[in-house]
Each structure stands twice: as C-alpha cells, then as structure tokens.
Design a protein around this motif. Sequence first.
Motif, PDB file in Angstrom:
ATOM      1  N   VAL A 371       0.843  -1.200   0.000  1.00 54.90           N
ATOM      2  CA  VAL A 371       0.000   0.000   0.000  1.00 54.90           C
ATOM      3  C   VAL A 371       0.877   1.249   0.000  1.00 54.90           C
ATOM      4  N   ASP A 386      -6.274  -2.137   9.732  1.00 57.29           N
ATOM      5  CA  ASP A 386      -6.134  -2.086   8.279  1.00 57.29           C
ATOM      6  C   ASP A 386      -6.574  -3.417   7.696  1.00 57.29           C
ATOM      7  N   ASN A 390      -8.584  -1.690   1.798  1.00 61.90           N
ATOM      8  CA  ASN A 390      -8.373  -0.410   2.475  1.00 61.90           C
ATOM      9  C   ASN A 390      -9.504  -0.035   3.418  1.00 61.90           C
ATOM     10  N   TRP A 416      -4.807   4.205  -4.113  1.00 61.38           N
ATOM     11  CA  TRP A 416      -5.115   4.683  -2.772  1.00 61.38           C
ATOM     12  C   TRP A 416      -3.830   5.061  -2.032  1.00 61.38           C
ATOM     13  N   ASN A 418      -2.541   5.746   1.683  1.00 62.63           N
ATOM     14  CA  ASN A 418      -2.957   5.510   3.062  1.00 62.63           C
ATOM     15  C   ASN A 418      -2.695   6.700   3.983  1.00 62.63           C
TER      16      ASN A 418
END
Length: 431
Positions: A371, A386, A390, A416, A418
């Motif tokens: 990620v 998590d 996501n 994405w 984070n």
Amino acid sequence: MIPASVIPLSLKKLQKDKYLRRFRFLVLSLILGVGACASSADKEISQPAETQMSASWQDRPADSEVLYQKRFAALAARERLEYDVMAPVLGAAQPNLPDVSADVLPPSAVEKIVGYAAANNSSALLVWHDGKLAAEQYFDGNSAATPMVSKSLSKPLSAIAIGRAIALGDIKNLNQKLSDFIVEWKGTPKESMTVRHMLSMTSGLLEQSFAMDPDSPFPRAYLDPYHGQYIIDEYPLTDTPGTKYSYNNATGDLVAIVIERATGRQYEEFIGTEILQKIGAPGGTIWLNRDGGLAHSGCCMLLPAESWLKLGILLVNDGKIDGAPLLPEGYVDQMRTASATNPYYGLGVWIGSPYEERRGFMGPASQAPKVLHSAAYLADDLFLFDGNGNQVTYIIPSKKLVILRMGDSPPKEPEWDNSFIPNIILEALDN
C-alpha cells in the motif's frame, strides 16, 4: 471452553437444540432492537461450538465435505463468497454518536477528505476528535445502520477480545501457552505457541497465500465447516513460533477457539456482551463455519461503521470507558508495540512509524503488493486497523483522534494513498 473433544450424542443434541432456541431469540431481539440487557436466565450460554466437534478433523461428519465443496465451487466461480451461516452479535440497545460539530475542522479540510473518500469507492467516512464528531459521511445509499463487511478489521477486534479475557482472569497473560486451551497441541511442535505469538502473527503457521486447489490448506482453513479443528489438526507449522512474522488468516481464526475454550462462552456472545455493549456500539452478525458451529474471528463480521469507530475510541482512551478499565493496564501499549520480526505490526494493529513509502500485509521482505504512503504520518503515535480493500481505522492518542474509512476496494488508478486522509486532518488540527 471444556477441553474434552468428545461428548455423548444425547448431550450434543440437547446442546444443539438449546443453541437453536438461543439463536431464534437473538434474531428476534436483533429485529426488534431489544435484548441488550438480558436477564440472568437469558445470559445462560450453551456449550461452546468447539466442544461439539469430532475427536479430530479427519473424523468429521461426511456431509461436511459436501458443504465444503459447494463453498469452494462458489468461491472459484464468483471470486467472492456469500456468508451462508450467520449468527447475531448483540450490541448496545441505543448506540449513538454525537452530532457533527462544525467547529472541529475547517470546511476546506472536510471537503478534501470527503471528496477523496467518494472518489475511492467508500461506503463510510467518520472522523471523531476529543468527544466530537468532526465528519460523518455515507456514500452510495449506505447509512449509519448499514452493516458493513469487516474483512481484517476483525483481527484488532479479536485482539481486544483477548485483552478483555485477560482482564476477566480467563487468560493469564500474553505469554500463556495456547496449548493450555488447545490441548491437542501438547507434546507437538505447536505446543510453544503463545497468546502473544498468535496476536503478533508470529505463530509459525504457514504464511497466507492463494490456491485454487480444494485440498490446499488456504481454502480448507477458511471454508471448511470444521475449519477450527482443521487449523488445530492439519494447518502446517513452518517455523518455530516467535521467530518469524507470517501473516495468515488461520492465525486470526485461532482467537475464536482460544476465547471459547478460555471463557466457556461462544465467541459471538463474548464480543457482543463484553465489548460492543460495554462501549455502546451497535451489533451485527458474524459468519459461522456451520449451523451451531464456530465463528470466524479473523474476518467475516458485519457491523455498522460506528462500531469500528468506537473500538478506535476505546483504544484512544487507553482501553477505558468513562475512566473505568475494560482492558488490562498497559494492554493498549502492548497492542501498538511492534514485534522484533516486523516493525509495522503489533498485536492485531499496524504501526504508523517509521516511515516507509510502501508497506504490505505480508511483511517488509515480501514481494507481494504493498500500500502506498506518499508521506510520513504527521503523528508519530498513529496506529491503525487495516483490512483488505483499504478498510482503515486510524488511531492517534496524542490528538484524541479516530478516523475511519470503509468501502469497496479503491480504483487501481490513481492508487489509494494511506496517508492522505489522516495527514489532511492532522495538518488542519495543528493550524
């Protein structure tokens, strides 16, 4: 749970009938919105599911293989399994969050995070700061009442359950051997595995992977109607417990077995009574491996978004509710302390620092997908729940801040990030 693995058939039938009566009562309670405060008679718990299992996984009923193959075929065809046996998890009778307060975050910050969540297939975005709700947004027809699939958000909840069992005296401490409860492991290489190893993903059990082979341990440990006994009897141990971080769902599902055998209570009842009701969170449902069977603790719970937010608030408040401890003193610090084998994973939760641009579930050395974190988190004490796709709950004790995003997997492009939502909020709070 009583460790004996064989009980008389007449007693099994009585317990199954009792479970079904209890199940019908709980479903009716869930529909009517009552039952959070049960009488002493209602609190009587049936024999936990694992004691109803056969002496070994190999001795399971023949019809269980039919159900397993049906589930496997469905997963192979649809690439997504529908949960087919659900049990209620009762929450608080009147859960509620404060109204959104406009004086916490500037409108420009709220606009940015809501827009980012909307663009990334989100179902819910909630921001709580020091007793106030700074943002509450639901998307695509979802609402505060919508049960949402937890995926691996269930793993930190299971770690909280272990902490509660320690507080109640049912488990001694994090260093207690699991073989005190899973007595089948005595005298085997799995005997040295501890509660801490289980929660920190250092159990030594085979690392998670994917295989479209019905005899592979990965679908067996997930889909089998006797998945708990399969994990106990058959799931491979590849490393000495405590020596290697190996993320896998089998270890997450061990928690339900340990809770049931340590407390003598069904996992779903324990979660509802000892956690959700006490923190004022709404309940939902959880997937069982079969009728009257064992709940999955590593995944597969459906709760409204508020419940996951309130679990984060519990940890921001160091495991206390209105100043009264729900978890043992120092337990939250233990949860957010990384193990020696993975600097980013504690006990069921992920650690925000030190910074690394890409981090994955399978550990620092893995080549599996990771990620994106475009920047370091703006709070050194940030830790998070998590889950796959996501599902995230960011927890920042120093700011008394909890942020939750749930929904479908974001688009692959742009990917994405984070760190985007928490850093927008942290920057706004500091200005």
